[in-house]
Write a protein that holds these residues in place. Structure first.
Motif, PDB file in Angstrom:
ATOM      1  N   ALA A 122       0.843  -1.194   0.000  1.00  0.00           N
ATOM      2  CA  ALA A 122       0.000   0.000   0.000  1.00  0.00           C
ATOM      3  C   ALA A 122       0.881   1.246   0.000  1.00  0.00           C
ATOM      4  CB  ALA A 122      -0.906   0.000   1.225  1.00  0.00           C
ATOM      5  N   ALA A 123       0.445   2.282  -0.693  1.00  0.00           N
ATOM      6  CA  ALA A 123       1.209   3.524  -0.788  1.00  0.00           C
ATOM      7  C   ALA A 123       1.065   4.338   0.491  1.00  0.00           C
ATOM      8  CB  ALA A 123       0.705   4.346  -1.968  1.00  0.00           C
ATOM      9  N   LEU A 124       2.087   5.145   0.784  1.00  0.00           N
ATOM     10  CA  LEU A 124       2.019   6.043   1.924  1.00  0.00           C
ATOM     11  C   LEU A 124       1.089   7.200   1.583  1.00  0.00           C
ATOM     12  CD1 LEU A 124       5.754   6.253   3.003  1.00  0.00           C
ATOM     13  CD2 LEU A 124       3.933   4.955   4.079  1.00  0.00           C
ATOM     14  N   VAL A 125       0.407   7.709   2.596  1.00  0.00           N
ATOM     15  CA  VAL A 125      -0.455   8.865   2.383  1.00  0.00           C
ATOM     16  C   VAL A 125       0.060  10.010   3.236  1.00  0.00           C
ATOM     17  CG1 VAL A 125      -2.504   7.515   1.793  1.00  0.00           C
ATOM     18  CG2 VAL A 125      -2.107   8.142   4.160  1.00  0.00           C
ATOM     19  N   SER A 126      -0.156  11.219   2.777  1.00  0.00           N
ATOM     20  CA  SER A 126       0.275  12.375   3.550  1.00  0.00           C
ATOM     21  C   SER A 126      -0.686  12.582   4.718  1.00  0.00           C
ATOM     22  CB  SER A 126       0.285  13.628   2.670  1.00  0.00           C
ATOM     23  OG  SER A 126      -1.050  13.992   2.344  1.00  0.00           O
ATOM     24  N   ARG A 127      -0.293  13.430   5.627  1.00  0.00           N
ATOM     25  CA  ARG A 127      -1.151  13.722   6.774  1.00  0.00           C
ATOM     26  C   ARG A 127      -2.489  14.297   6.306  1.00  0.00           C
ATOM     27  NH1 ARG A 127      -1.081  18.257  11.327  1.00  0.00           N
ATOM     28  NH2 ARG A 127      -2.397  17.183  12.803  1.00  0.00           N
ATOM     29  N   GLU A 128      -2.431  15.195   5.333  1.00  0.00           N
ATOM     30  CA  GLU A 128      -3.655  15.818   4.835  1.00  0.00           C
ATOM     31  C   GLU A 128      -4.590  14.783   4.213  1.00  0.00           C
ATOM     32  OE1 GLU A 128      -0.556  17.034   4.156  1.00  0.00           O
ATOM     33  OE2 GLU A 128      -0.665  18.709   5.555  1.00  0.00           O
ATOM     34  N   GLN A 129      -4.023  13.839   3.448  1.00  0.00           N
ATOM     35  CA  GLN A 129      -4.850  12.786   2.854  1.00  0.00           C
ATOM     36  C   GLN A 129      -5.472  11.907   3.942  1.00  0.00           C
ATOM     37  OE1 GLN A 129      -1.690  11.230   0.429  1.00  0.00           O
ATOM     38  NE2 GLN A 129      -2.629  11.984  -1.462  1.00  0.00           N
ATOM     39  N   TRP A 130      -4.661  11.563   4.945  1.00  0.00           N
ATOM     40  CA  TRP A 130      -5.157  10.747   6.050  1.00  0.00           C
ATOM     41  C   TRP A 130      -6.278  11.481   6.765  1.00  0.00           C
ATOM     42  CZ3 TRP A 130      -5.638  11.349  11.294  1.00  0.00           C
ATOM     43  CH2 TRP A 130      -5.916  10.203  12.026  1.00  0.00           C
ATOM     44  N   GLN A 131      -6.070  12.790   7.044  1.00  0.00           N
ATOM     45  CA  GLN A 131      -7.106  13.577   7.713  1.00  0.00           C
ATOM     46  C   GLN A 131      -8.383  13.601   6.893  1.00  0.00           C
ATOM     47  OE1 GLN A 131      -4.981  17.279   8.266  1.00  0.00           O
ATOM     48  NE2 GLN A 131      -4.770  16.903  10.457  1.00  0.00           N
ATOM     49  N   GLN A 132      -8.256  13.779   5.579  1.00  0.00           N
ATOM     50  CA  GLN A 132      -9.434  13.818   4.714  1.00  0.00           C
ATOM     51  C   GLN A 132     -10.192  12.494   4.775  1.00  0.00           C
ATOM     52  OE1 GLN A 132     -10.653  16.514   3.184  1.00  0.00           O
ATOM     53  NE2 GLN A 132     -12.420  15.276   2.618  1.00  0.00           N
ATOM     54  N   GLN A 133      -9.452  11.379   4.734  1.00  0.00           N
ATOM     55  CA  GLN A 133     -10.091  10.060   4.835  1.00  0.00           C
ATOM     56  C   GLN A 133     -10.833   9.913   6.162  1.00  0.00           C
ATOM     57  OE1 GLN A 133      -6.844   7.333   4.394  1.00  0.00           O
ATOM     58  NE2 GLN A 133      -6.680   7.641   2.173  1.00  0.00           N
ATOM     59  N   GLN A 134     -10.189  10.345   7.250  1.00  0.00           N
ATOM     60  CA  GLN A 134     -10.794  10.210   8.568  1.00  0.00           C
ATOM     61  C   GLN A 134     -12.014  11.126   8.714  1.00  0.00           C
ATOM     62  OE1 GLN A 134      -9.809   7.747  10.678  1.00  0.00           O
ATOM     63  NE2 GLN A 134      -8.564   7.275   8.890  1.00  0.00           N
ATOM     64  N   LEU A 135     -11.946  12.339   8.151  1.00  0.00           N
ATOM     65  CA  LEU A 135     -13.084  13.258   8.214  1.00  0.00           C
ATOM     66  C   LEU A 135     -14.277  12.711   7.429  1.00  0.00           C
ATOM     67  CD1 LEU A 135     -11.318  16.725   7.933  1.00  0.00           C
ATOM     68  CD2 LEU A 135     -12.441  15.749   9.948  1.00  0.00           C
ATOM     69  N   GLU A 136     -14.004  12.082   6.289  1.00  0.00           N
ATOM     70  CA  GLU A 136     -15.091  11.473   5.517  1.00  0.00           C
ATOM     71  C   GLU A 136     -15.765  10.358   6.311  1.00  0.00           C
ATOM     72  OE1 GLU A 136     -13.321  10.342   1.787  1.00  0.00           O
ATOM     73  OE2 GLU A 136     -13.058  12.437   1.171  1.00  0.00           O
ATOM     74  N   GLN A 155      -9.329  15.383  17.500  1.00  0.00           N
ATOM     75  CA  GLN A 155      -8.333  14.310  17.506  1.00  0.00           C
ATOM     76  C   GLN A 155      -7.765  14.108  16.098  1.00  0.00           C
ATOM     77  OE1 GLN A 155      -9.829  10.591  18.964  1.00  0.00           O
ATOM     78  NE2 GLN A 155      -7.824   9.634  18.987  1.00  0.00           N
ATOM     79  N   ILE A 156      -8.624  14.083  15.108  1.00  0.00           N
ATOM     80  CA  ILE A 156      -8.170  13.910  13.727  1.00  0.00           C
ATOM     81  C   ILE A 156      -7.266  15.071  13.300  1.00  0.00           C
ATOM     82  CG2 ILE A 156      -8.937  13.903  11.309  1.00  0.00           C
ATOM     83  CD1 ILE A 156     -11.461  12.356  12.349  1.00  0.00           C
ATOM     84  N   MET A 157      -7.660  16.275  13.675  1.00  0.00           N
ATOM     85  CA  MET A 157      -6.915  17.462  13.258  1.00  0.00           C
ATOM     86  C   MET A 157      -5.660  17.712  14.101  1.00  0.00           C
ATOM     87  SD  MET A 157      -8.630  18.104  10.664  1.00  0.00           S
ATOM     88  CE  MET A 157      -7.853  19.587  10.082  1.00  0.00           C
ATOM     89  N   GLY A 158      -5.494  16.910  15.152  1.00  0.00           N
ATOM     90  CA  GLY A 158      -4.289  17.045  15.980  1.00  0.00           C
ATOM     91  C   GLY A 158      -4.337  18.214  16.930  1.00  0.00           C
ATOM     92  N   GLU A 159      -5.534  18.619  17.319  1.00  0.00           N
ATOM     93  CA  GLU A 159      -5.685  19.774  18.221  1.00  0.00           C
ATOM     94  C   GLU A 159      -5.769  19.317  19.657  1.00  0.00           C
ATOM     95  OE1 GLU A 159      -9.133  21.853  16.811  1.00  0.00           O
ATOM     96  OE2 GLU A 159      -8.231  22.199  14.880  1.00  0.00           O
TER      97      GLU A 159
END
Length: 159
Positions: A122-136, A155-159
């Motif tokens: 599986a390919a690595l994903v950037s933090r932004e891509q991971w966040q987008q997946q988790q938000l969806e 939690q997803i946004m790291g705040e």
């Protein structure tokens, strides 16, 4: 008499809380790089470990803990970090756990393995891509209270 009552209440409140250790932040964990970070770097980041073990393969595991006990146990937060150093003295892997939410690290994260017809990893994903997946995924959930939604969002946004 009133002053005595206030003094007693203040002493109860102050003595009912306890903090042991030092909280380890996401920013600190981002600096732990397998194959590069060594014991000296870890002590500079986190202070001296509270535990240390050596296994038969020459790997050394260092441990740090943080406990914050609120008044009468309300709001207790526990955090632990274990970092394994290989025989060469550099980090090989680490674990982090506890009762507090753990935010994703700034480094890229590997998604859960999926069946692949090509046999490619599986390919690595950037933090932004991971966040987008988790938000969806979060937005697809139903029945969450406002507070729970906000907690998960932070939690997803790291705040």
């Amino acid at each position: 008499m009133r002053t005595l009552a206030i003094a007693i209440m203040a002493s109860i409140l102050l003595t009912s809380c306890a903090i042991v250790g030092k909280r380890i932040t996401d920013a600190q964990m981002q600096q732990v790089i397998p194959g590069k970070t060594d014991r000296q770097d870890l002590v500079a980041l986190f202070g001296n470990p509270i535990s240390e073990t050596l296994d038969s393969d020459g790997n050394r595991t260092l441990g740090w803990s943080y406990v914050n006990t609120g008044f009468m146990g309300i709001g207790t937060e526990i955090q632990s970090v274990g970092i394994q150093l290989g025989p060469d003295g550099t980090v090989t892997r680490f674990t982090r756990g506890g009762t507090a939410p753990i935010s994703p690290y700034e480094r890229t994260v590997r998604p859960a393995p999926t069946a692949s017809t090509t046999g490619q990893p599986a390919a690595l994903v950037s933090r932004e891509q991971w966040q987008q997946q988790q938000l969806e995924k979060l937005n697809a959930e139903t029945g969450l209270s406002y507070d729970e939604y906000q907690r998960r969002y932070r939690q997803i946004m790291g705040e």
